[in-house]
Scaffold this motif. Structure first.
Motif, PDB file in Angstrom:
ATOM      1  N   GLY A   1     -95.283  -2.837 148.067  1.00  0.00           N
ATOM      2  CA  GLY A   1     -94.755  -4.076 148.114  1.00  0.00           C
ATOM      3  C   GLY A   1     -95.380  -5.418 147.259  1.00  0.00           C
ATOM      4  O   GLY A   1     -96.277  -5.077 146.505  1.00  0.00           O
TER       5      GLY A   1
ATOM      6  N   ARG B   1     -87.157  -5.787 142.910  1.00  0.00           N
ATOM      7  CA  ARG B   1     -86.648  -4.762 144.071  1.00  0.00           C
ATOM      8  C   ARG B   1     -87.958  -3.979 144.644  1.00  0.00           C
ATOM      9  O   ARG B   1     -87.739  -2.717 144.938  1.00  0.00           O
TER      10      ARG B   1
ATOM     11  N   ALA C   1     -91.069  -7.084 150.456  1.00  0.00           N
ATOM     12  CA  ALA C   1     -91.252  -8.197 149.866  1.00  0.00           C
ATOM     13  C   ALA C   1     -91.966  -9.163 151.100  1.00  0.00           C
ATOM     14  O   ALA C   1     -91.280  -9.452 152.253  1.00  0.00           O
TER      15      ALA C   1
ATOM     16  N   SER D   1     -85.116  -4.414 149.761  1.00  0.00           N
ATOM     17  CA  SER D   1     -86.410  -4.724 150.231  1.00  0.00           C
ATOM     18  C   SER D   1     -86.519  -5.120 151.640  1.00  0.00           C
ATOM     19  O   SER D   1     -85.828  -5.867 152.293  1.00  0.00           O
TER      20      SER D   1
END
Length: 365
Positions: free
Chosen positions: A68, A123, A127, A147
């Motif tokens: 992430g 991507r 996120a 995401s």
């Protein structure tokens, strides 16, 4: 090992997320945690768009597991000259100890709009965001590229706000958490205040992790909740999961891993810290953040409400903190750490994840 819709969705073997420690994380740390079965994170709040792309590429070179990226939701400030001058004068004696004179930096922060575009392009599997909230359109753009969007909340109102714009999950960040508080709403209000939260807003939002997780799980039964703050071992993970969280986010626990990006002085301070050695301060960055008490924090205690808000104060102290790190002096560093700092266990990240998994299995038996 317990499994939950969120961890299944992300393809994680373990309900463990490495906290996105901006300035202290590295691609090596994120990749090691992901490879070991958790979710590694890149703290990109202070990375340029180019640096974000480079860091993401490096993680992908090291592992094919999901990871992430985290951003600070913020506008570029335009502080008045009197405010900047007063802040520089306040910091001058500390800079003088290193033979330096404080100067106005070239920029206050990275441009969030450009960072957001870099995030969409990267991507990542996740996120995540703190300091503010996205629009529903921005959330949808990230989801469209695959995401999973996670918003940080320090109150139930903030958790509800993130759910309302379509976030896939909410990270409930308790007051025990190390580093910056993510507060963005005034208590009792549904929209971020002009100019950002006040000092009083932050104080009113200092909820403990257990309380906050319980409240968020009850208020948002269909939204996965991630617990953050003070969780350092498998028993802590098990406790958070028992309250209804689907995963935990752990930052301080990973700071002393050799893969983290902190220097020797910071690392030593972490390993020597006692159970009551942290407190929340604005003096380093202008936004309340929890760290180990040191000389500078004590010296500027009376100026807590006077320093300019983040990111202005953060930029003004940047050169000072870099000089202190180079000199090996922890007394002028922002030693971000959570209330569980006395439980840090210096070991490689993969080894720590394995130990946490064993402890969680034992606690859940």
């Amino acid at each position: 090992m317990p499994s939950f819709p969120l961890t299944t969705r992300l393809g994680l073997a373990l309900p463990i997320i490495q906290g996105p420690m901006t300035g202290s994380d590295t691609p090596a740390l994120a990749a090691a945690v992901s490879q070991a079965g958790g979710l590694g994170m890149l703290g990109c709040g202070m990375r340029s768009p180019a640096a974000m792309a480079e860091a993401a590429a490096e993680v992908r070179r090291r592992t094919d597991r999901p990871f992430g990226m985290n951003l600070f939701v913020q506008a570029t400030p335009t502080p008045d000259e009197a405010t900047v001058l007063a802040a520089l004068q306040r910091l001058a004696p500390f800079y003088a100890e290193f033979g330096l004179v404080p100067e106005r930096p070239a920029q206050w922060c990275e441009d969030f709009g450009a960072q957001f575009e870099a995030l969409v392009a990267a991507r990542p599997a996740v996120a995540s965001f703190t300091f503010g909230i996205l629009s529903a359109t921005q959330v949808a753009r990230l989801q469209a590229v695959g995401s999973t969007v996670i918003g940080t909340a320090t109150t139930v109102a903030e958790a509800r706000a993130w759910a309302a714009v379509g976030a896939d999950a909410v990270c409930a960040s308790g007051m025990e958490s190390g580093g910056h508080r993510g507060t963005f709403l005034s208590p009792g209000h549904e929209a971020p205040p002009a100019g950002g939260p006040s000092v009083d807003d932050f104080e009113a939002s200092m909820l403990g992790t257990l309380t906050l997780v319980r409240q968020c799980v009850a208020a948002l039964p269909s939204t996965p909740i991630i617990a953050a703050g003070g969780i350092m071992d498998g028993r802590g993970i098990a406790g958070a999961l028992a309250l209804g969280a689907q995963a935990v986010q752990m930052g301080t626990a990973f700071l002393t891993c050799p893969e983290s990006g902190i220097g020797p002085a910071y690392r030593q301070a972490l390993t020597q810290a006692g159970p009551t050695d942290t407190r929340t301060t604005r003096i380093f960055s202008g936004r309340p953040a929890r760290g180990i008490v040191n000389t500078m924090m004590d010296a500027l205690r009376a100026d807590e409400r006077s320093v300019p808000p983040y990111p202005v104060q953060n930029a003004l102290t940047g050169a000072l903190r870099r000089a202190a790190a180079q000199a090996g002096r922890a007394d002028h560093l922002s030693l971000w750490a959570g209330q569980g700092v006395a439980q840090v266990r210096p070991m490689p990240a993969a080894e720590l994840v394995a130990v946490l998994a064993q402890e969680l299995q034992a606690a859940s038996a």
